[in-house]
Design a protein around this motif. Structure first.
Motif, PDB file in Angstrom:
ATOM      1  N   VAL A 180       0.835  -1.202   0.000  1.00  7.79           N
ATOM      2  CA  VAL A 180       0.000   0.000   0.000  1.00  7.79           C
ATOM      3  C   VAL A 180       0.869   1.252   0.000  1.00  7.79           C
ATOM      4  O   VAL A 180       0.536   2.259  -0.635  1.00  7.79           O
ATOM      5  CB  VAL A 180      -0.971  -0.030   1.200  1.00  7.79           C
ATOM      6  N   TYR A 184      -8.223   0.643  -1.669  1.00  7.54           N
ATOM      7  CA  TYR A 184      -7.271   0.055  -2.612  1.00  7.54           C
ATOM      8  C   TYR A 184      -7.812  -1.283  -3.115  1.00  7.54           C
ATOM      9  O   TYR A 184      -8.287  -2.108  -2.335  1.00  7.54           O
ATOM     10  CB  TYR A 184      -5.916  -0.193  -1.935  1.00  7.54           C
ATOM     11  N   GLU A 210       1.664   2.573  -3.334  1.00  9.70           N
ATOM     12  CA  GLU A 210       0.554   3.084  -4.120  1.00  9.70           C
ATOM     13  C   GLU A 210       0.276   4.546  -3.777  1.00  9.70           C
ATOM     14  O   GLU A 210       0.693   5.045  -2.741  1.00  9.70           O
ATOM     15  CB  GLU A 210      -0.714   2.251  -3.838  1.00  9.70           C
ATOM     16  N   THR A 253     -11.493   3.609  -6.411  1.00 12.49           N
ATOM     17  CA  THR A 253     -11.694   2.165  -6.465  1.00 12.49           C
ATOM     18  C   THR A 253     -12.996   1.735  -5.812  1.00 12.49           C
ATOM     19  O   THR A 253     -13.306   0.552  -5.810  1.00 12.49           O
ATOM     20  CB  THR A 253     -10.533   1.426  -5.769  1.00 12.49           C
TER      21      THR A 253
END
Length: 272
Positions: A44, A53, A47, A107
């Motif tokens: 993570v 996510y 990202e 997302t």
């Protein structure tokens, strides 16, 4: 470390076929959960900052995640739910931070009611969709209470011809729905044809779930067309099968030779 899970395969298979899901407790020991969460923190951290996510093909991102695809007891269970001519279909990591105000995220912090599958839908016979793949959801955060971004399901909905929830909004209760609750190290197993949804996370807890899915080896996996050399390096025959490497002859994906499907050694046959 692998924890020995007491798996009564005939009983679990009967319950799975009836209810469309299984919940197994204390599958992963605390140290394994901690290892996986450390890897998730790293992934993570690579990202862009977000509230939610969805990270696909996560086996490529972490050896610890890759090691879950052939968990001994769970793999034997999956083989006896699906058959032995199977492969890894998906490795999908989901992280949902607390989002009490339902802020929109790229997302999506939640997913409305659906069956998994392609567009258009899988074929139906007499209003029913067959089983095409099964996912193991590893619960890696405290989801022992509802409304923490839990997965919602309608038990038995895979057996209801032409069933669909009256509406798709996950915030509006559906008859017969339940939230899957579990502690870190528990697992939840379900087929793609069970109606399910991802609820919003309005709690103070970050939801962490890792979905490892399996499908027939003749079906295209979601994560990749062919496993990378890095994934195949040092893989034993069972892992090579799970990664789709059984033959250069694609016809063998439909009718493999016995030596190509070492997972057959885990199959109990019709007595299961």
């Amino acid at each position: 470390m692998t924890r020995q899970v007491d798996v009564d395969i005939p009983a679990l298979k009967k319950a799975f076929e009836k209810d469309g899901y299984l919940i197994l407790r204390n599958v992963l020991p605390a140290e394994r959960v901690a290892e996986l969460n450390a890897e998730i923190d790293r992934i993570v951290g690579e990202e862009k900052e977000a509230l939610a996510y969805n990270i696909y093909h996560s086996v490529e991102r972490s050896p610890a995640i890759l090691s879950l695809i052939d968990h001994p007891q769970l793999l034997k269970l999956i083989v006896n739910l699906m058959g032995y001519n199977i492969q890894l279909h998906i490795s999908h990591l989901t992280v949902r931070k607390p989002n009490p105000n339902d802020r929109s995220t790229k997302t999506s912090s939640f997913i409305h009611w659906h069956q998994d599958g392609p567009h258009p839908k899988f074929p139906r016979i007499h209003g029913l969709t067959s089983l095409y793949y099964i996912k193991i959801c590893y619960i890696l955060s405290d989801m022992s209470e509802p409304n923490r971004g839990n997965t919602k399901i309608v038990p038995g909905s895979h057996l209801l011809p032409d069933y669909a929830p009256a509406q798709t909004n996950v915030d509006v209760p559906v008859d017969g729905e339940m939230q899957v609750c579990g502690k870190p190290g528990d697992v939840f197993i379900f087929p793609q044809n069970l109606w399910h949804a991802g609820a919003p996370n309005r709690s103070a807890f970050t939801r962490r779930q890792l979905f490892i899915g399996y499908s027939p080896i003749w079906m295209r996996p979601i994560d990749y067309h062919r496993a990378s050399p890095a994934l195949l390096e040092g893989a034993d025959p069972i892992r090579r099968q799970l990664l789709g490497e059984i033959s250069d002859n694609c016809f063998k994906y439909y009718v493999p030779e016995e030596r190509m499907v070492p997972l057959k050694s885990l199959w109990l046959g019709d007595e299961a």
